[in-house]
Design an enzyme around this catalytic site. Structure first.
Site, PDB file in Angstrom:
ATOM      1  CE  LYS A  95      -1.594  -4.374   3.373  1.00  0.00           C
ATOM      2  NZ  LYS A  95      -1.850  -5.693   2.800  1.00  0.00           N
TER       3      LYS A  95
ATOM      4  CE1 TYR B  58      -4.137  -2.732   5.600  1.00  0.00           C
ATOM      5  CE2 TYR B  58      -3.635  -0.401   5.216  1.00  0.00           C
ATOM      6  CZ  TYR B  58      -3.920  -1.670   4.726  1.00  0.00           C
ATOM      7  OH  TYR B  58      -3.967  -1.869   3.371  1.00  0.00           O
TER       8      TYR B  58
ATOM      9  CB  SER C  27      -0.860  -0.019   1.266  1.00  0.00           C
ATOM     10  OG  SER C  27      -1.424   1.244   1.495  1.00  0.00           O
TER      11      SER C  27
END
Ligand code: NAD
Ligand code: UD1
Length: 341
Positions: A156, A152, A126
């Site tokens: 990644k 989150y 991302s």
């Protein structure tokens, strides 16, 4: 060469669109998903579009024994790894669940791949890994992992690092880290789209729920940013273009780690997204200006040059195409629920 691909998270939003492209290109696709954030009916929708229903394992990446069995059953050529939790706010409340699911699940997947001689993996990363940069135009050469706003985003970043280390330990490994910008839109058939379980927190799923009355009004998070209309700007990429980026990547995998931004290079503001949706639907979208959301950056977008030059991939669809396809998906869902009543 074997064309067998395992797609984790393949019944999810981006995964399902990529599975359609893979099947249409002649790949043999199998899907692994625990259906935490997707529905089994997606498999029939994929079959309606492509004429083929992919083999499906309802399984969890945290379950090592089942993973081993799945890799025993089939010798895959490669894995496309979408499966993960992605609700930013929830990751702040439940960091350990995010670390266990996203990082633990990925480590199990890599272990199963290594144990069964599967060495090619494309990972859904991302733009969030860039954190805060001096320039809002993100380039793959920028440092990552600095000032990440939430767990989150850190999952990644950590997974990217784990995959890099895996390549260092085994130079035959072929890893692609695809950094997605903001995926929107739906399949032009209206059969697939973004339909998260629970309360959404990304812009378009909320816009969709406002348009059909499930949410009363869209809160625009701030109109006092240093942008032309005061609202935040993001690089919104049509999910079908994004899916096609994976096809281009599959053709260019080679030993080592490859990193690509997948975005359009053209940012749009929240107000522009609202206008585009209103233009496509012919109706006003109820909204109001709310406070800024913590952690939001005023603007950022992809520099997509590397993918264009090295993969021969670039986006072809516009935000107007995305709005049209989103409305088609909403209409299809409405008809489905009426026919079930
Ligand atoms: P999604 O939630 O629609 O799809 C993810 C799928 O993974 C779901 O079907 C879910 O049930 C499954 N899953 C989650 N944990 C699992 C586990 N432990 N075992 C098996 N299946 C599991 O999300 P999406 O929007 O399609 O995103 C796909 C990937 O792309 C995710 O990794 C996400 O973090 C990443 N990504 C998404 C965006 C975005 O805005 N949608 C942006 C950047 C990156
Ligand atoms: C968010 C995450 C990011 C993640 C990405 C994709 C945050 C801070 N960032 O990015 O880590 O990779 O989703 O999953 O959550 N907006 C509104 N009203 C709403 C919802 C959104 O005005 O109800 C605005 C936001 O302020 C933002 C834009 O719409 O400017 C897009 O928001 P969103 O879809 O959540 O994506 P990002 O914030 O880019």
């Amino acid at each position: 060469m074997s064309r067998k691909i395992l797609v984790t998270g393949g019944t999810g939003y981006i995964g399902s669109h990529t599975v359609v492209e893979l099947i249409n290109a002649g790949y043999e696709v199998e899907i692994l998903d625990n259906l935490f954030n997707s529905k089994i009916t997606v498999l029939n929708r994929i079959a309606q579009i492509t004429g083929k229903k992919p083999k499906f394992y309802e399984a969890d990446l945290r379950d090592k024994a089942t993973l081993d069995k799945i890799f025993n059953d089939t010798q895959y050529d490669s894995v496309i790894h979408f499966a993960g939790l992605k609700a930013v706010g929830e990751s702040v409340e439940k960091p350990l669940e995010y670390y266990e699911n996203n990082i633990g699940g990925t480590v199990n997947l890599i272990e199963a791949m290594r144990a069964h001689g599967v060495k090619k993996i494309i990972f859904s990363s991302s733009a969030t890994v860039y954190g805060v940069q001096e320039s809002p135009e993100y380039v793959e050469t920028m440092t990552t992992g600095g000032q990440l706003a939430n767990p989150y985003g850190r999952t990644k970043y950590f997974i990217e690092e784990i995959l890099k280390d895996t390549c260092t330990a085994d130079p035959e490994f072929q890893v692609a880290l695809l950094r997605y910008f903001n995926p929107i839109g739906a399949h032009p058939s209206g059969l697939l789209g973004e339909d998260p379980n629970g309360i959404p927190n990304n812009l378009m799923p909320i816009v969709m729920r406002v348009s059909d009355g499930r949410i009363e009004k869209l809160a625009v998070y701030g109109d006092d940013y240093p942008t032309a209309d005061g609202t935040c700007r993001r690089d919104y990429i049509h999910v079908v273009d994004l899916a096609k980026g994976h096809m281009a990547m599959l053709d260019h995998l080679k030993p080592g780690v490859a990193i690509f931004n997948l975005g359009t290079g053209q940012p749009n503001s929240v107000k522009e997204i609202i206008s585009a949706f209103e233009k496509a639907s012919g109706k006003a979208l109820p909204h109001y200006i709310a406070d800024r959301r913590a952690g939001d950056l005023p603007e950022f977008w992809a520099n997509p040059t590397k993918a264009k030059v090295e993969l021969g991939w670039q986006t072809e669809l516009t935000i107007d195409d995305a709005m049209r396809d989103t409305l088609k998906f909403l209409e299809h869902e409405k008809q489905q629920s009426l026919s079930q009543k």
